[in-house]
Design a protein around this motif. Structure first.
Motif, PDB file in Angstrom:
ATOM      1  N   GLU A 234       0.832  -0.820  -0.025  1.00 47.62           N
ATOM      2  CA  GLU A 234      -0.176  -0.342   0.000  1.00 47.62           C
ATOM      3  C   GLU A 234       1.020   1.224   0.505  1.00 47.62           C
ATOM      4  OE1 GLU A 234      -2.347   0.805   3.889  1.00 47.62           O
ATOM      5  OE2 GLU A 234      -1.059  -0.430   4.795  1.00 47.62           O
ATOM      6  N   PHE A 235       0.272   2.775  -0.383  1.00 48.14           N
ATOM      7  CA  PHE A 235       0.805   3.362  -0.190  1.00 48.14           C
ATOM      8  C   PHE A 235      -0.252   4.746   0.645  1.00 48.14           C
ATOM      9  CE2 PHE A 235       1.626   7.556  -3.018  1.00 48.14           C
ATOM     10  CZ  PHE A 235       2.795   7.610  -2.094  1.00 48.14           C
ATOM     11  N   ASP A 236      -0.102   5.390   1.254  1.00 46.85           N
ATOM     12  CA  ASP A 236      -0.964   6.233   1.237  1.00 46.85           C
ATOM     13  C   ASP A 236      -0.554   7.156   1.757  1.00 46.85           C
ATOM     14  OD1 ASP A 236      -2.893   4.148   2.465  1.00 46.85           O
ATOM     15  OD2 ASP A 236      -2.249   3.521   4.460  1.00 46.85           O
ATOM     16  N   GLU A 237      -1.351   8.387   1.342  1.00 42.66           N
ATOM     17  CA  GLU A 237      -0.688  10.002   1.236  1.00 42.66           C
ATOM     18  C   GLU A 237      -1.838  10.793   2.010  1.00 42.66           C
ATOM     19  OE1 GLU A 237       0.823  12.767  -2.456  1.00 42.66           O
ATOM     20  OE2 GLU A 237       0.162  11.202  -2.817  1.00 42.66           O
ATOM     21  N   GLN A 238      -1.473  11.893   2.579  1.00 43.28           N
ATOM     22  CA  GLN A 238      -2.099  12.582   3.654  1.00 43.28           C
ATOM     23  C   GLN A 238      -2.453  13.704   2.170  1.00 43.28           C
ATOM     24  OE1 GLN A 238       0.375  14.148   6.437  1.00 43.28           O
ATOM     25  NE2 GLN A 238       0.400  12.020   7.367  1.00 43.28           N
ATOM     26  N   LEU A 239      -3.469  14.330   2.919  1.00 44.66           N
ATOM     27  CA  LEU A 239      -4.184  15.312   1.129  1.00 44.66           C
ATOM     28  C   LEU A 239      -4.342  16.760   2.316  1.00 44.66           C
ATOM     29  CD1 LEU A 239      -6.987  12.949  -0.146  1.00 44.66           C
ATOM     30  CD2 LEU A 239      -4.474  13.145  -1.014  1.00 44.66           C
ATOM     31  N   GLY A 240      -4.591  17.692   1.454  1.00 42.65           N
ATOM     32  CA  GLY A 240      -5.120  18.812   2.319  1.00 42.65           C
ATOM     33  C   GLY A 240      -4.184  19.039   3.248  1.00 42.65           C
ATOM     34  N   ARG A 241      -2.572  19.175   3.746  1.00 39.85           N
ATOM     35  CA  ARG A 241      -1.735  19.010   4.841  1.00 39.85           C
ATOM     36  C   ARG A 241      -1.770  20.926   5.072  1.00 39.85           C
ATOM     37  NH1 ARG A 241       3.200  17.625   5.107  1.00 39.85           N
ATOM     38  NH2 ARG A 241       3.154  17.435   7.165  1.00 39.85           N
ATOM     39  N   VAL A 242      -2.477  21.630   6.006  1.00 38.07           N
ATOM     40  CA  VAL A 242      -2.228  22.886   6.526  1.00 38.07           C
ATOM     41  C   VAL A 242      -1.357  23.173   7.463  1.00 38.07           C
ATOM     42  CG1 VAL A 242      -3.759  24.501   6.873  1.00 38.07           C
ATOM     43  CG2 VAL A 242      -4.651  23.071   5.511  1.00 38.07           C
ATOM     44  N   ILE A 259      -7.375  10.671   3.512  1.00 32.91           N
ATOM     45  CA  ILE A 259      -5.496   9.991   3.448  1.00 32.91           C
ATOM     46  C   ILE A 259      -6.354   9.211   2.044  1.00 32.91           C
ATOM     47  CG2 ILE A 259      -3.893   8.317   3.802  1.00 32.91           C
ATOM     48  CD1 ILE A 259      -5.344   8.445   6.760  1.00 32.91           C
ATOM     49  N   GLU A 260      -5.539   9.199   1.752  1.00 30.95           N
ATOM     50  CA  GLU A 260      -5.006   8.950  -0.272  1.00 30.95           C
ATOM     51  C   GLU A 260      -4.785   7.465  -0.715  1.00 30.95           C
ATOM     52  OE1 GLU A 260      -6.234   9.401  -4.998  1.00 30.95           O
ATOM     53  OE2 GLU A 260      -4.991  10.484  -3.740  1.00 30.95           O
ATOM     54  N   GLU A 261      -5.161   6.173  -0.018  1.00 28.06           N
ATOM     55  CA  GLU A 261      -4.501   4.874  -0.459  1.00 28.06           C
ATOM     56  C   GLU A 261      -4.754   4.596  -1.815  1.00 28.06           C
ATOM     57  OE1 GLU A 261      -6.024   2.073   2.867  1.00 28.06           O
ATOM     58  OE2 GLU A 261      -7.793   1.741   1.210  1.00 28.06           O
ATOM     59  N   LYS A 262      -3.494   4.102  -1.812  1.00 28.40           N
ATOM     60  CA  LYS A 262      -3.154   3.080  -3.124  1.00 28.40           C
ATOM     61  C   LYS A 262      -3.258   1.722  -2.881  1.00 28.40           C
ATOM     62  CE  LYS A 262      -2.890   6.755  -6.252  1.00 28.40           C
ATOM     63  NZ  LYS A 262      -2.950   7.783  -5.113  1.00 28.40           N
ATOM     64  N   MET A 263      -3.578   0.424  -2.979  1.00 30.89           N
ATOM     65  CA  MET A 263      -3.640  -1.200  -2.443  1.00 30.89           C
ATOM     66  C   MET A 263      -3.529  -2.394  -3.636  1.00 30.89           C
ATOM     67  SD  MET A 263      -5.323  -1.853   1.405  1.00 30.89           S
ATOM     68  CE  MET A 263      -7.313  -1.163   0.766  1.00 30.89           C
ATOM     69  N   VAL A 264      -2.145  -2.781  -3.077  1.00 24.21           N
ATOM     70  CA  VAL A 264      -2.612  -3.586  -4.070  1.00 24.21           C
ATOM     71  C   VAL A 264      -2.008  -5.372  -4.008  1.00 24.21           C
ATOM     72  CG1 VAL A 264      -0.879  -5.438  -6.238  1.00 24.21           C
ATOM     73  CG2 VAL A 264      -1.010  -2.606  -5.641  1.00 24.21           C
ATOM     74  N   ILE A 265      -3.628  -5.516  -3.759  1.00 21.30           N
ATOM     75  CA  ILE A 265      -3.508  -7.122  -2.849  1.00 21.30           C
ATOM     76  C   ILE A 265      -3.334  -8.200  -4.044  1.00 21.30           C
ATOM     77  CG2 ILE A 265      -4.983  -8.277  -1.542  1.00 21.30           C
ATOM     78  CD1 ILE A 265      -7.013  -5.937  -1.387  1.00 21.30           C
ATOM     79  N   PHE A 266      -2.343  -8.871  -3.341  1.00 20.53           N
ATOM     80  CA  PHE A 266      -1.843 -10.291  -3.935  1.00 20.53           C
ATOM     81  C   PHE A 266      -2.962 -11.676  -2.668  1.00 20.53           C
ATOM     82  CE2 PHE A 266       0.948  -7.769  -4.713  1.00 20.53           C
ATOM     83  CZ  PHE A 266       1.432  -7.491  -6.433  1.00 20.53           C
TER      84      PHE A 266
END
Length: 292
Positions: A234-242, A259-266
């Motif tokens: 997974e890759f998690d990225e914080q959105l709208g950091r102020v 948080i926007e997350e991108k996951m690749v599940i095997f």
């Protein structure tokens, strides 16, 4: 005893009883229990339950002889149709219930709610979710050199679903046997009446006054799945950091809520089906116990 003395003694007993402290009403006098607050239905005890014990010593066991079936049999057991690893790509956005300043940890557990092979095809339908427990830091106080707060958590279920073709690298599944319905009739002979029919004429045909049918229904074994393992990248990225200037804090600190997350599940699984399997006889025999 005179009547006056007996009356005075009974009156004193009632007064003493009313002035007694009740153990059921939080220390209120019994003559005022109607307005008292019930604190316990039983008198309080100082001691609660106790548990005592320790580590048990090693248990001694003796192997018992195994007597196998050597005459052969027909068994109904799960048979592997296919074993495969499925890749599922997931992209989602998680909104936290409050502002956070840092993600501390994310624990993940894969859940599968549907794994269905459509028979007479090789399409496998998969559905489930990833249970994620997100631990994040909040702010209580800060200055230019320090940043303090609490560690909180939020648990979310991230859904996913996909379909994938299956290559049966084990054995092909049994084709389902469809149900059948067959109609049949009985011969019926009837006399014919009319100027155009002779006395010997008879009507021979099926009987329209009845309906006869044989219905056969087969209960097929549905293939099912067994989970073997899963791996999540997974890759998690914080959105709208102020960053807020009215807080005194170290220059790197910024708050966020999404948080926007991108996951690749095997996902590795087996597709199985219960089948009748013939087990041939073997030359093995039961090994007698020498101590007997």
């Amino acid at each position: 005893m005179s009547w006056n003395k007996y009356y005075d003694s009974q009156k004193n007993n009632v007064a003493a009883k009313n002035n007694a402290i009740s153990p059921y009403y939080g220390g209120n006098k019994q003559n005022n229990v109607a307005n008292a607050q019930v604190t316990s239905i039983k008198p309080c005890k100082d001691n609660c339950a106790k548990v005592s014990g320790g580590t048990a010593s090693d248990c001694v066991n003796t192997p018992a002889p195994i007597v196998p079936l050597v005459t052969g049999a027909v068994a109904k057991i799960p048979v592997v149709l296919a074993e495969l690893t499925v890749q599922v790509n997931v992209n989602s956005i998680i909104d936290l219930p409050e502002y956070a300043w840092e993600i501390k940890d994310i624990k993940k557990h894969l859940k599968v709610t549907q794994c269905l092979l459509i028979q007479d095809t090789n399409m496998l339908f998969l559905k489930g979710f990833v249970r994620k427990n997100i631990q994040y830091a909040t702010r209580s106080c800060s200055n230019k050199e320090t940043f303090c707060g609490d560690i909180k958590h939020c648990t979310v279920d991230v859904p996913w679903s996909c379909t994938t073709p299956v290559f049966f690298n084990g054995i092909a599944p049994l084709a389902p046997v469809p149900r059948t319905a067959t109609e049949f009739e009985y011969l019926r002979q009837q006399k014919l009446h009319g100027p155009e029919f002779a006395d010997k004429d008879n009507l021979m045909s099926g009987d329209l006054s009845e309906f006869n049918q044989i219905s056969t229904e087969y209960f097929n074994e549905l293939p099912y799945c067994e989970l073997i393992s899963s791996r999540i990248v997974e890759f998690d990225e914080q959105l709208g950091r102020v960053r807020h200037d009215y807080y005194k804090m170290p220059f790197e600190e910024k708050q966020f809520k999404s948080i926007e997350e991108k996951m690749v599940i095997f996902l590795t699984l087996k597709v199985l089906q219960n089948r009748q399997v013939a087990i041939p006889p073997t030359g093995l025999a039961a090994i007698p116990d020498e101590d007997c």
